[in-house]
Design an enzyme around this catalytic site. Structure first.
Site, PDB file in Angstrom:
ATOM      1  CE  LYS A 195       5.565 -46.642  33.632  1.00  0.00           C
ATOM      2  NZ  LYS A 195       5.762 -47.817  32.763  1.00  0.00           N
ATOM      3  CB  THR A 252       6.219 -46.050  29.270  1.00  0.00           C
ATOM      4  OG1 THR A 252       7.089 -46.409  30.339  1.00  0.00           O
ATOM      5  CG2 THR A 252       5.101 -47.056  29.200  1.00  0.00           C
TER       6      THR A 252
END
Length: 346
Positions: A195, A252
């Protein structure tokens, strides 16, 4: 319960703030000057400015002091809050000391990434270095500043050791934090590592002002890449629909507090990578992870065009806009779900 946190960066300090609501906590930092500043000011102004530390939080600069402190009580928890680069040396130091312990100390790590040079996931590094204690990973969508402020957060502890899972839940499942359990260590670690790379891509997208449609597409296709690699590595598909997959990816890739997203935004403006990393003052794991992820995908025979594009930008082989053009120029194909529908109809 006693909890020692090895690494006094932003996330380690924030977790200490949360844990101290219920337990005694000791922060270990390798820099004696930082330890003295924490003791004197009751704050970690270097990494988590403006946050007062509870009286239950102590600080030491010698790793053996932290281990001895843990060993003085019953079941305890050691939390490794270093970057991926710091995981191996910290586990080596811990293993030598925990081997003498009789207190049943478990170890969980917080880092998200792949080890540079080896391409190993954190649990694979632990398998080579940590022989005296059960190990696992604590991961999920979490900004340090929000955890330190007592805002709600949900995390997952992944371990093949049921006792360590239970200890971690006992240590941290209170107040505004919910701790879920899993035994899919590979899936949880891959979701957390990749991620960060996708967040750099999202930052580039936002920095180039490509719009929210583009960002939504990028995050969705990024999740598809992560799940493909995870399946090849033996992870369970449903893990990537949970906190450490979709949850962490969305946070994120879209949150303004994301260091990796800020790296992407700065790259899109034309700023050199070295200057960006130097200005951050914190580790952005996606920078080192992109190259290792690209190599892992090649080794497993998995196509990951977004990871490859981010890696090309970080290495200076493509400019940010060129990387976007290369992704848009790819041949059209069926989305995975549509392909499965057609195969069932036949």
């Amino acid at each position: 319960m006693r909890i020692a946190i090895f690494g006094a960066g932003a996330w380690g300090t924030a977790l200490a703030c949360h844990a101290a609501l219920q337990h005694e906590v000791l922060l270990w930092a390798r820099d004696p000057a930082l330890v003295q500043a924490i003791r004197r000011n009751r704050r970690n102004e270097r990494y988590l400015p403006g946050v007062d530390l509870a009286s239950r939080i102590g600080a030491v600069a010698k790793i053996e002091d932290a281990c001895d402190w843990l060993d003085e009580s019953g079941p305890s928890l050691a939390v490794v809050a270093t970057s991926v680069a710091g995981l191996r040396p910290t586990l080596v130091a811990l293993d030598a000391r925990l081997a003498r312990s009789t207190a049943g100390i478990g170890v969980v790590w917080l880092c998200k990434g792949l080890e540079a040079g080896t391409g190993l996931l954190p649990h694979e590094v632990a398998a080579q270095t940590l022989r005296s204690a059960a190990g696992g990973v604590l991961s999920g969508p979490s900004f340090a500043q929000e955890v330190a402020a007592g805002l709600p957060v949900a995390l997952t502890v992944a371990s093949r050791d049921d006792s360590l899972q239970a200890t971690t839940v006992q240590a941290l499942h209170h107040g505004a934090a919910r701790i879920y359990r899993s035994d899919d260590v590979v899936g949880v670690e891959l979701g957390g590592a990749l991620k960060n790379v996708m967040a750099i891509a999202s930052g580039i997208c936002d920095g180039l002002a490509l719009g929210q449609n583009a960002r939504a597409a990028l995050v969705t296709r990024g999740l598809a890449e992560i799940a493909r690699l995870g399946a090849s590595a033996g992870a369970r598909p449903e893990t990537f629909m949970g906190l450490t997959g979709l949850g962490d990816l969305v946070l994120t890739s879209t949150g303004d507090l994301s260091r990796n997203r800020r790296v992407g935004i700065a790259l899109a403006s034309g700023e050199p990578l070295e200057a960006i990393v130097g200005r951050l003052g914190h580790v952005a794991e996606g920078v080192a992870c992109a190259s290792a992820a690209d190599l892992l995908a090649a080794r497993l025979g998995v196509e990951m065009p977004i990871v490859a594009a981010v890696n090309a930008v970080l290495q200076g082989r493509l400019g940010p806009r060129e990387a976007v053009v290369s992704l848009l120029a790819r041949e059209p194909k069926a989305e995975a779900g549509e392909a499965r529908v057609r195969s069932r109809r036949r």
